[in-house]
Scaffold this active site. Sequence first.
Site, PDB file in Angstrom:
ATOM      1  N   SER A  63       0.793  -1.236   0.000  1.00  0.00           N
ATOM      2  CA  SER A  63       0.000   0.000   0.000  1.00  0.00           C
ATOM      3  C   SER A  63       0.825   1.286   0.000  1.00  0.00           C
ATOM      4  O   SER A  63       0.251   2.376  -0.095  1.00  0.00           O
ATOM      5  CB  SER A  63      -0.959   0.018   1.190  1.00  0.00           C
ATOM      6  OG  SER A  63      -2.044  -0.849   0.955  1.00  0.00           O
ATOM      7  N   LYS A  66       0.036   3.673  -2.735  1.00  0.00           N
ATOM      8  CA  LYS A  66      -1.004   4.703  -2.701  1.00  0.00           C
ATOM      9  C   LYS A  66      -0.443   6.120  -2.749  1.00  0.00           C
ATOM     10  O   LYS A  66      -1.177   7.060  -3.069  1.00  0.00           O
ATOM     11  CB  LYS A  66      -1.890   4.509  -1.470  1.00  0.00           C
ATOM     12  CG  LYS A  66      -2.739   3.238  -1.517  1.00  0.00           C
ATOM     13  CD  LYS A  66      -3.596   3.075  -0.269  1.00  0.00           C
ATOM     14  CE  LYS A  66      -4.578   1.926  -0.391  1.00  0.00           C
ATOM     15  NZ  LYS A  66      -3.948   0.598  -0.294  1.00  0.00           N
ATOM     16  N   SER A 127      -5.813   3.386   4.512  1.00  0.00           N
ATOM     17  CA  SER A 127      -5.346   2.501   3.440  1.00  0.00           C
ATOM     18  C   SER A 127      -6.489   1.745   2.767  1.00  0.00           C
ATOM     19  O   SER A 127      -6.350   0.574   2.387  1.00  0.00           O
ATOM     20  CB  SER A 127      -4.300   1.506   3.973  1.00  0.00           C
ATOM     21  OG  SER A 127      -3.445   1.076   2.956  1.00  0.00           O
ATOM     22  N   LYS A 248       3.216   6.500   4.902  1.00  0.00           N
ATOM     23  CA  LYS A 248       2.323   5.444   4.419  1.00  0.00           C
ATOM     24  C   LYS A 248       2.840   4.055   4.757  1.00  0.00           C
ATOM     25  O   LYS A 248       4.003   3.735   4.544  1.00  0.00           O
ATOM     26  CB  LYS A 248       2.153   5.562   2.894  1.00  0.00           C
ATOM     27  CG  LYS A 248       1.051   4.676   2.345  1.00  0.00           C
ATOM     28  CD  LYS A 248      -0.319   5.129   2.822  1.00  0.00           C
ATOM     29  CE  LYS A 248      -1.401   4.078   2.606  1.00  0.00           C
ATOM     30  NZ  LYS A 248      -1.330   2.977   3.600  1.00  0.00           N
TER      31      LYS A 248
END
Length: 420
Positions: A63, A66, A127, A248
């Site tokens: 993730s 992202k 997320s 993140k």
Amino acid sequence: MKQMKQRLGIFLLVITAIIPLPIHTLAAENDFSSPASAAFAVDYDTGKVFYNQNADEPLGIASMTKLITAYIVFDEIEKGTISWEDKVPVSDKLKKMSKNPDLSNIPIKDKHDYTVKDALEASLISSANSLTSALAELISGSEIKFVDRMYKQLDDWNIKDGYLVTASGLGNEDMGKDIYPGSKKTDENLLSARSMAIVAREIITDFPEVLEIASSPSRAISDGTTIWNSNEMLPDFDYYTEGVDGLKTGTTPLAGACFVGTAKRGDQRIITVVMDVDPEYSRFQETANLMNYVYDNWSYKTVLKKGEPSSQSTISINKGKKDKASIVLTEDLSVWTKNDNQNIKLFFEPNKKQLTKKKKVNAPKKKGYIVGSEHVYNTTDTLGYLTKEEEIHDVSKVALKTDIERANFFIQIWQSITKR
């Protein structure tokens, strides 16, 4: 279409939700290590690399992907092609995916209209995979076309080691039949830790508002759902660490536990990346260890100040009233160095285009005329910079301290006779 060069294996990710993870004990200052497949730390402003553990091998990013998607969303908003309040259509497939307990998501409410703002906040904070894919479909018509856009964005950043198949970071095994052309069912997104740091720096530089979102411990989106940040290094979380305001997380069986973090203490911001952290340890604790290592052991030292003499304090003059002239730095000259390592060297490099073949300055010339560059480097530091272009940070231009006047005709004849 890009092809995967080798078949990727799937690894079991061990998640310990109840039993506290052990804390990795730091080695000596000059022997730092991280229980991760890759770890990387870099200065945000100068690009100086502070730590490099296998940072150039493409690995699963999960993730953390992202951030690339978020950059494109911010870019489209800035261009005016979409707005924060635009509605984001969510397909039945994505609604069904949002209710899969094995995937990171917020359950999509069937009759609610989610906005771009909702979707991006859910993507960056909790997320949410389904809303990330919905953003991709809104911008490009399909997630597959959006992945093409992501590749273009990597090219714009001169990132060449990326392999992408989804906008969210999910692997193809979670995407059903609609997978990126040319990819395999077992494929996932890959990027090196160095490239992941470049992505983080690009989004912070161009869209600093990302930090306002990423630093939020929680938020309420328009359907009334409170979303909680997956970053446990923020205030009031278990791994709170001074200065952390992003960025993140990422987790898949292939990628393992990953985290691209950023912190600012005083005037210095750093970016760190840990990838595939050993399941016995916490990615957040390992990030904290890495951040503390950098802040405790590295300093930006001014070696020479603006106006001070170069290491070669004078330069020869051709046809001048004087044989030599003083030369000085036009700006401060600084270098990153570990606090326990002061092996700093200076050298002056003349600018051949500004000088004669005998490396002299032709008189007359005004104060401030550039004659070369002063370089500084640490003889034992081999870490370098995030990109090759950034190595100019350890250089200062060198110029004449005063005007130099041309000698009259008779003095020039005398200089010629005496070969001065």
